[in-house]
Design a protein around this motif. Structure first.
Motif, PDB file in Angstrom:
ATOM      1  N   GLY A  72       0.818  -1.228  -0.075  1.00  0.00           N
ATOM      2  CA  GLY A  72       0.057  -0.024   0.207  1.00  0.00           C
ATOM      3  C   GLY A  72       0.822   1.439  -0.141  1.00  0.00           C
ATOM      4  N   GLU A  73       0.370   2.368   0.837  1.00  0.00           N
ATOM      5  CA  GLU A  73       1.109   3.599   0.770  1.00  0.00           C
ATOM      6  C   GLU A  73       1.770   3.731   2.229  1.00  0.00           C
ATOM      7  N   GLU A  74       2.509   4.600   2.394  1.00  0.00           N
ATOM      8  CA  GLU A  74       3.445   4.980   3.794  1.00  0.00           C
ATOM      9  C   GLU A  74       2.337   5.079   4.795  1.00  0.00           C
ATOM     10  N   THR A  75       2.617   4.816   6.184  1.00  0.00           N
ATOM     11  CA  THR A  75       1.468   5.227   7.221  1.00  0.00           C
ATOM     12  C   THR A  75       1.429   6.580   7.353  1.00  0.00           C
ATOM     13  N   ALA A  76       0.447   7.134   8.182  1.00  0.00           N
ATOM     14  CA  ALA A  76       0.428   8.497   8.790  1.00  0.00           C
ATOM     15  C   ALA A  76       1.069   8.673  10.094  1.00  0.00           C
ATOM     16  N   GLY A  77       1.432   7.528  10.596  1.00  0.00           N
ATOM     17  CA  GLY A  77       1.906   7.377  11.987  1.00  0.00           C
ATOM     18  C   GLY A  77       3.348   6.923  12.044  1.00  0.00           C
ATOM     19  N   LYS A  78       4.149   7.052  13.031  1.00  0.00           N
ATOM     20  CA  LYS A  78       5.624   6.765  13.100  1.00  0.00           C
ATOM     21  C   LYS A  78       5.402   5.393  13.731  1.00  0.00           C
ATOM     22  N   PRO A  79       6.471   4.670  13.588  1.00  0.00           N
ATOM     23  CA  PRO A  79       6.561   3.385  14.218  1.00  0.00           C
ATOM     24  C   PRO A  79       6.588   3.515  15.752  1.00  0.00           C
ATOM     25  N   THR A 102      11.083   0.304  17.642  1.00  0.00           N
ATOM     26  CA  THR A 102      12.363   0.271  16.695  1.00  0.00           C
ATOM     27  C   THR A 102      13.422   1.273  17.095  1.00  0.00           C
ATOM     28  N   ASP A 103      14.528   1.043  16.930  1.00  0.00           N
ATOM     29  CA  ASP A 103      15.742   1.968  17.079  1.00  0.00           C
ATOM     30  C   ASP A 103      15.778   3.083  15.984  1.00  0.00           C
ATOM     31  N   ASP A 104      15.180   2.857  14.887  1.00  0.00           N
ATOM     32  CA  ASP A 104      15.039   3.657  13.883  1.00  0.00           C
ATOM     33  C   ASP A 104      14.257   4.541  14.199  1.00  0.00           C
ATOM     34  N   GLU A 105      14.342   6.111  13.897  1.00  0.00           N
ATOM     35  CA  GLU A 105      13.459   7.112  14.037  1.00  0.00           C
ATOM     36  C   GLU A 105      12.544   7.584  12.963  1.00  0.00           C
ATOM     37  N   ALA A 106      12.340   6.576  12.221  1.00  0.00           N
ATOM     38  CA  ALA A 106      11.502   6.739  10.854  1.00  0.00           C
ATOM     39  C   ALA A 106      10.190   7.557  11.183  1.00  0.00           C
ATOM     40  N   GLY A 107       9.713   8.365  10.241  1.00  0.00           N
ATOM     41  CA  GLY A 107       8.466   9.097  10.272  1.00  0.00           C
ATOM     42  C   GLY A 107       7.308   8.410   9.721  1.00  0.00           C
ATOM     43  N   THR A 108       7.552   7.204   9.513  1.00  0.00           N
ATOM     44  CA  THR A 108       6.460   6.436   8.726  1.00  0.00           C
ATOM     45  C   THR A 108       6.733   4.990   8.392  1.00  0.00           C
ATOM     46  N   ILE A 109       5.944   4.048   7.970  1.00  0.00           N
ATOM     47  CA  ILE A 109       6.208   2.709   7.831  1.00  0.00           C
ATOM     48  C   ILE A 109       6.372   2.616   6.221  1.00  0.00           C
ATOM     49  N   THR A 110       7.416   2.263   5.571  1.00  0.00           N
ATOM     50  CA  THR A 110       7.272   2.208   4.122  1.00  0.00           C
ATOM     51  C   THR A 110       6.958   0.750   3.800  1.00  0.00           C
ATOM     52  N   PRO A 111       6.028   0.616   2.817  1.00  0.00           N
ATOM     53  CA  PRO A 111       5.406  -0.718   2.395  1.00  0.00           C
ATOM     54  C   PRO A 111       6.616  -1.433   1.754  1.00  0.00           C
ATOM     55  N   ASP A 112       6.313  -2.735   1.700  1.00  0.00           N
ATOM     56  CA  ASP A 112       7.355  -3.695   0.782  1.00  0.00           C
ATOM     57  C   ASP A 112       6.892  -3.517  -0.631  1.00  0.00           C
ATOM     58  N   VAL A 113       5.717  -3.332  -0.978  1.00  0.00           N
ATOM     59  CA  VAL A 113       5.098  -3.204  -2.055  1.00  0.00           C
ATOM     60  C   VAL A 113       4.378  -1.812  -2.130  1.00  0.00           C
ATOM     61  N   ARG A 114       4.809  -0.842  -2.799  1.00  0.00           N
ATOM     62  CA  ARG A 114       4.450   0.633  -2.662  1.00  0.00           C
ATOM     63  C   ARG A 114       3.210   0.771  -3.683  1.00  0.00           C
ATOM     64  N   ILE A 115       1.998   0.824  -3.565  1.00  0.00           N
ATOM     65  CA  ILE A 115       0.769   1.033  -4.537  1.00  0.00           C
ATOM     66  C   ILE A 115       0.124   2.347  -4.153  1.00  0.00           C
ATOM     67  N   GLU A 116       0.168   3.234  -4.807  1.00  0.00           N
ATOM     68  CA  GLU A 116      -0.898   4.235  -4.636  1.00  0.00           C
ATOM     69  C   GLU A 116      -2.055   4.606  -5.328  1.00  0.00           C
ATOM     70  N   MET A 117      -3.133   4.807  -4.882  1.00  0.00           N
ATOM     71  CA  MET A 117      -4.124   5.153  -5.596  1.00  0.00           C
ATOM     72  C   MET A 117      -4.068   6.544  -6.327  1.00  0.00           C
ATOM     73  N   SER A 118      -4.560   6.155  -7.517  1.00  0.00           N
ATOM     74  CA  SER A 118      -4.721   7.512  -8.538  1.00  0.00           C
ATOM     75  C   SER A 118      -6.212   8.036  -8.432  1.00  0.00           C
ATOM     76  N   PHE A 119      -6.128   9.246  -8.960  1.00  0.00           N
ATOM     77  CA  PHE A 119      -7.575   9.840  -8.973  1.00  0.00           C
ATOM     78  C   PHE A 119      -8.434   9.179  -9.770  1.00  0.00           C
ATOM     79  N   ALA A 120      -7.592   8.640 -10.854  1.00  0.00           N
ATOM     80  CA  ALA A 120      -8.666   7.859 -11.836  1.00  0.00           C
ATOM     81  C   ALA A 120      -9.253   6.536 -11.196  1.00  0.00           C
ATOM     82  N   ASP A 121      -8.418   5.927 -10.648  1.00  0.00           N
ATOM     83  CA  ASP A 121      -8.826   4.710 -10.012  1.00  0.00           C
ATOM     84  C   ASP A 121     -10.015   4.822  -8.799  1.00  0.00           C
ATOM     85  N   PHE A 122      -9.629   6.073  -8.146  1.00  0.00           N
ATOM     86  CA  PHE A 122     -10.546   6.294  -7.123  1.00  0.00           C
ATOM     87  C   PHE A 122     -12.241   6.642  -7.899  1.00  0.00           C
TER      88      PHE A 122
END
Length: 108
Positions: A39-46, A74-94
């Motif tokens: 999916g897409e990156e998360t809105a929240g931090k780990p 996690t020890d990583d101070e990431a601002g999000t969780i990045t998915p293994d497979v990144r797929i974003e919804m386009s406006f056309a799909d929506f």
């Protein structure tokens, strides 16, 4: 690592509305299974504050919410969780009612 049934793959779908406890669940899936995060990156931090409590202000009757616990996953101070497979919804799909993440998972 939890044992998964042979031939059955687990997918965890995340996106811009994934936060709070769903972040903790996603981190558990990543740690304990062979799940593919899609999916897409998360809105929240780990790592984040949670376990919300609230109280009401006596004069205004406004409700105040506050966090009572810090979750460090996690020890990583990431601002999000990045998915293994990144797929974003386009406006056309929506506008067509197509969920590209679901379509990708069905094709696997």
């Amino acid at each position: 690592m939890l044992k998964q049934h042979p031939g059955i793959k687990t997918y965890v779908i995340i996106g811009r509305k994934t936060f709070s406890s769903a972040i903790l669940n996603t981190m558990d899936f990543k740690k304990l299974t062979d799940a593919v995060i899609v999916g897409e990156e998360t809105a929240g931090k780990p790592n984040h504050f949670g376990e919300v409590r609230s109280f009401q202000l006596p004069a205004s009757k406004l409700t105040v919410a506050y966090s009572t616990k810090y979750f460090r996953r996690t020890d990583d101070e990431a601002g999000t969780i990045t998915p293994d497979v990144r797929i974003e919804m386009s406006f056309a799909d929506f506008t067509k009612g197509i969920d590209p993440v679901y379509e990708w998972i069905k094709a696997q």
